[in-house]
Motif scaffolding. Sequence first.
Motif, PDB file in Angstrom:
ATOM      1  N   CYS A   1     -25.934  -6.454 -13.281  1.00 51.92           N
ATOM      2  CA  CYS A   1     -24.537  -6.490 -12.839  1.00 51.92           C
ATOM      3  C   CYS A   1     -24.201  -7.834 -12.208  1.00 51.92           C
ATOM      4  N   ASP A   2     -25.096  -8.352 -11.388  1.00 50.84           N
ATOM      5  CA  ASP A   2     -24.858  -9.660 -10.766  1.00 50.84           C
ATOM      6  C   ASP A   2     -24.761 -10.761 -11.815  1.00 50.84           C
TER       7      ASP A   2
ATOM      8  N   LEU B   1     -30.616  -2.719 -12.425  1.00 53.56           N
ATOM      9  CA  LEU B   1     -29.170  -2.541 -12.547  1.00 53.56           C
ATOM     10  C   LEU B   1     -28.424  -3.591 -11.736  1.00 53.56           C
ATOM     11  N   GLU B   2     -28.842  -3.804 -10.503  1.00 52.56           N
ATOM     12  CA  GLU B   2     -28.170  -4.781  -9.650  1.00 52.56           C
ATOM     13  C   GLU B   2     -28.268  -6.195 -10.207  1.00 52.56           C
ATOM     14  N   LYS B   3     -29.419  -6.571 -10.726  1.00 49.29           N
ATOM     15  CA  LYS B   3     -29.583  -7.913 -11.293  1.00 49.29           C
ATOM     16  C   LYS B   3     -28.695  -8.113 -12.519  1.00 49.29           C
TER      17      LYS B   3
ATOM     18  N   GLN C   1     -32.969   0.597  -9.933  1.00 51.40           N
ATOM     19  CA  GLN C   1     -31.805   0.131  -9.176  1.00 51.40           C
ATOM     20  C   GLN C   1     -31.780  -1.390  -9.110  1.00 51.40           C
ATOM     21  N   GLN C   2     -32.940  -2.003  -8.903  1.00 49.79           N
ATOM     22  CA  GLN C   2     -33.016  -3.467  -8.843  1.00 49.79           C
ATOM     23  C   GLN C   2     -32.620  -4.079 -10.185  1.00 49.79           C
TER      24      GLN C   2
ATOM     25  N   ALA D   1     -20.822  -0.706 -15.067  1.00 51.75           N
ATOM     26  CA  ALA D   1     -22.102  -0.568 -14.369  1.00 51.75           C
ATOM     27  C   ALA D   1     -22.739   0.782 -14.687  1.00 51.75           C
TER      28      ALA D   1
ATOM     29  N   LYS E   1     -20.630  -2.967  -9.127  1.00 51.10           N
ATOM     30  CA  LYS E   1     -21.586  -1.865  -9.248  1.00 51.10           C
ATOM     31  C   LYS E   1     -20.917  -0.501  -9.243  1.00 51.10           C
ATOM     32  N   SER E   2     -19.652  -0.447  -8.839  1.00 56.97           N
ATOM     33  CA  SER E   2     -18.915   0.818  -8.823  1.00 56.97           C
ATOM     34  C   SER E   2     -18.061   1.013 -10.082  1.00 56.97           C
TER      35      SER E   2
ATOM     36  N   GLN F   1     -36.242   2.871  -7.361  1.00 52.50           N
ATOM     37  CA  GLN F   1     -35.962   1.604  -6.679  1.00 52.50           C
ATOM     38  C   GLN F   1     -35.993   0.449  -7.671  1.00 52.50           C
TER      39      GLN F   1
END
Length: 73
Positions: free
Chosen positions: A28-29, A24-26, A21-22, A40, A35-36, A18
Amino acid sequence: MLQNHNPIVGAFEPEELQMLQQVLEKICDQRGILKSSASAADIAADVITLSQSGFWGEVQLLAMLTSSANAAA
């Protein structure tokens, strides 16, 4: 916080996944990356490699990935 992660290659615990993942998301943002996308996936590989190398914790990983992006720019 998961600062005391053992950098041995193996399965991640659900809370570790988790947090990764957070991160990675930050990243990418921040970079405007879907994200796909293949970019990414490259970042995800970097996140996993850094965590397995002993860099652990959301703040530490974000700092490492942000500084590496700045160095590449």
